[in-house]
Write an enzyme that holds these catalytic residues in place. Structure first.
Site, PDB file in Angstrom:
ATOM      1  N   HIS A   1      -6.133  -7.247  -0.483  1.00 52.23           N
ATOM      2  CA  HIS A   1      -6.316  -5.811  -0.727  1.00 52.23           C
ATOM      3  C   HIS A   1      -5.525  -5.369  -1.954  1.00 52.23           C
ATOM      4  O   HIS A   1      -4.397  -5.813  -2.167  1.00 52.23           O
ATOM      5  CB  HIS A   1      -5.852  -5.010   0.498  1.00 52.23           C
ATOM      6  CG  HIS A   1      -6.504  -5.441   1.771  1.00 52.23           C
ATOM      7  ND1 HIS A   1      -5.910  -6.329   2.650  1.00 52.23           N
ATOM      8  CD2 HIS A   1      -7.705  -5.114   2.306  1.00 52.23           C
ATOM      9  CE1 HIS A   1      -6.717  -6.533   3.681  1.00 52.23           C
ATOM     10  NE2 HIS A   1      -7.815  -5.820   3.505  1.00 52.23           N
TER      11      HIS A   1
ATOM     12  N   HIS B   1       0.824  -1.229   0.000  1.00 50.95           N
ATOM     13  CA  HIS B   1       0.000   0.000   0.000  1.00 50.95           C
ATOM     14  C   HIS B   1       0.849   1.266   0.000  1.00 50.95           C
ATOM     15  O   HIS B   1       0.312   2.360  -0.229  1.00 50.95           O
ATOM     16  CB  HIS B   1      -0.937   0.026   1.213  1.00 50.95           C
ATOM     17  CG  HIS B   1      -1.972  -1.053   1.209  1.00 50.95           C
ATOM     18  ND1 HIS B   1      -2.890  -1.208   0.193  1.00 50.95           N
ATOM     19  CD2 HIS B   1      -2.225  -2.055   2.100  1.00 50.95           C
ATOM     20  CE1 HIS B   1      -3.668  -2.253   0.453  1.00 50.95           C
ATOM     21  NE2 HIS B   1      -3.291  -2.789   1.607  1.00 50.95           N
TER      22      HIS B   1
HETATM   23  C1  SP5 Z   1      -1.067  -5.181   3.805  1.00 51.50           C
HETATM   24  C2  SP5 Z   1      -2.521  -5.251   4.141  1.00 51.50           C
HETATM   25  O1  SP5 Z   1      -3.123  -6.315   4.059  1.00 51.50           O
HETATM   26  N1  SP5 Z   1      -3.096  -4.139   4.584  1.00 51.50           N
HETATM   27  C3  SP5 Z   1      -4.474  -4.112   4.907  1.00 51.50           C
HETATM   28  C4  SP5 Z   1      -4.876  -2.808   5.468  1.00 51.50           C
HETATM   29  C5  SP5 Z   1      -6.311  -2.840   5.868  1.00 51.50           C
HETATM   30  N2  SP5 Z   1      -6.629  -1.675   6.619  1.00 51.50           N
HETATM   31  C6  SP5 Z   1      -8.027  -1.553   6.928  1.00 51.50           C
HETATM   32  C7  SP5 Z   1      -8.376  -2.461   8.045  1.00 51.50           C
HETATM   33  C8  SP5 Z   1      -9.827  -2.418   8.362  1.00 51.50           C
HETATM   34  C9  SP5 Z   1     -10.075  -3.332   9.512  1.00 51.50           C
HETATM   35  N3  SP5 Z   1     -11.449  -3.674   9.574  1.00 51.50           N
HETATM   36  C10 SP5 Z   1     -11.721  -4.445  10.744  1.00 51.50           C
HETATM   37  C11 SP5 Z   1     -12.966  -5.217  10.573  1.00 51.50           C
HETATM   38  C12 SP5 Z   1     -13.198  -6.023  11.823  1.00 51.50           C
HETATM   39  N4  SP5 Z   1     -14.417  -6.754  11.741  1.00 51.50           N
HETATM   40 ZN    ZN Z   2      -4.094  -7.283   2.615  1.00 51.14          ZN
END
Ligand code: SP5
Ligand code: ZN
Length: 345
Positions: A200, A162
């Site tokens: 992602h 990212h």
């Molecule tokens: C490298 C990588 O996989 N980065 C991912 C970044 C994601 N960031 C957003 C995380 C959102 C977390 N949502 C939590 C949901 C819990 N039910």
């Molecule tokens: Zn990821």
């Protein structure tokens, strides 16, 4: 498979991130790597320390002012208040449309916003050292393959895909996969493909190479209309300028089955073959796993073996770079399944 580890990763150990405005424990933890290293050792893969300095290649994929900021960010934070050693800095303001990003603010938190895409990427005391050492491992892994080794694995955290030319985000600071791809280019590969299988979209890697024809970026990921990083990763992003046609996004709906995911993988492999890549970098996120706590694809652990087998049939020199994957206890099995699947072909 020769594996370069990151001896300084555990210095990056932020405590919390935000979810819907509330503090929640970080998903991207040092424990993740403990599980991967344990599985590597149990299954006969040694761990090698990085033996290359990423500095020259880092300057080819990130901007000087971003690197200068990141390297001293923690000291800048402490300079505001000595008590900040126990506090995580987060950005609170960002230069979105119509605001200027060419002038560096004197205010630290404003600078942090300038160089961040989200408030989900906490800094800690050892972040720069960990990220730098991880990029050293990515450089080392790519060099080894450039020297004739069939494949290597960069076993590191924090992840990288990212992180863009001049920003951090999504738990990422330095783009390890971009560092690996650029290293392969610098050591003789004419055309490098980066295949990103993290759940992602690898927005940072896409952005770094978007205008270039010498690096093909292909990504299979959750549809950004509903999944992080939301603002990039659509199928109509195909490259710009010299890079037109050298960016391939294969977004899939949340909930996609393994069968459909492997159909997308076939398409990705065909594009890489058609491009005529002479080396391959895999952004190896394991968060397409059915048990991942923040992702919604449905690959089983055995599917990661199948992934490794399919990648081996590309018959390209290959550098694997660890990205996401938050089912920590299964992360080692899933990652090493890919590597073992690859080596069994
Ligand atoms: C490298 C990588 O996989 N980065 C991912 C970044 C994601 N960031 C957003 C995380 C959102 C977390 N949502 C939590 C949901 C819990 N039910
Ligand atoms: Zn990821």
């Amino acid at each position: 498979m020769i594996t370069f580890h990151n001896p300084l990763h555990s210095g990056h150990a932020p405590v919390h991130e935000f979810f819907r405005g509330e503090r929640v424990p970080c998903f991207e933890t040092p424990t993740r790597l403990d599980y991967v290293q344990e599985a590597l050792q149990l299954r006969g893969h040694g761990l090698t320390a990085p033996d290359a300095d990423c500095r020259p290649v880092l300057a080819e994929v990130h901007t000087p002012r971003y690197l200068a900021f990141l390297e001293s960010a923690w000291q800048q934070w402490l300079a505001l208040d000595a008590a900040n050693g126990d506090v995580q800095p987060f950005p609170s303001v960002w230069p979105v449309r119509t605001l200027r990003s060419d002038v560096e603010p004197l205010n630290f938190v404003a600078r942090l916003g300038l160089y961040s895409m989200d408030n989900g990427t906490p800094l800690a005391a050892g972040t720069w050292a960990a990220a730098k050492s991880g990029a050293d491992a990515a450089t080392s892994a790519a060099r080894r393959v450039a020297q004739g080794t069939r494949a290597s694995f960069c076993c590191t955290r924090p992840p990288g895909h990212h992180a863009g030319p001049d920003f951090m985000g999504g738990y990422c600071f330095l783009n390890n996969a971009a560092v690996a791809a650029q290293t392969l280019r610098n050591h003789g590969a004419q055309r490098v493909a980066v295949l990103d299988v993290d759940y992602h979209h690898g927005n940072g890697t896409q952005s770094i190479f978007y205008g270039r024809a010498d690096v093909l970026f292909v990504s299979i990921h959750g549809d950004p209309r509903t999944e992080y990083p939301f603002y990039l990763g659509h199928a109509d992003e195909t490259g710009a300028g010299d890079g037109v046609g050298c960016n391939v996004n294969l977004p899939l709906p949340a909930g996609t089955s393994a069968a459909t995911w492997f159909d997308a993988l076939e398409h990705a492999c065909a594009r890489i073959t058609g491009y005529g890549a002479d080396a391959l970098v895999i952004s190896l996120g394991l968060d397409a796993y059915e048990g991942d706590p923040i992702s919604r694809f449905a690959l089983a652990s055995s599917d990661f073996t199948r992934l490794g087998e399919r990648l081996a049939r590309m018959s390209l020199p290959t550098v694997f770079v660890l990205e996401g994957g938050y089912a920590a206890a299964e992360l080692g099995t899933n990652a090493v399944n890919v590597l073992d699947g690859f080596e069994q072909v």
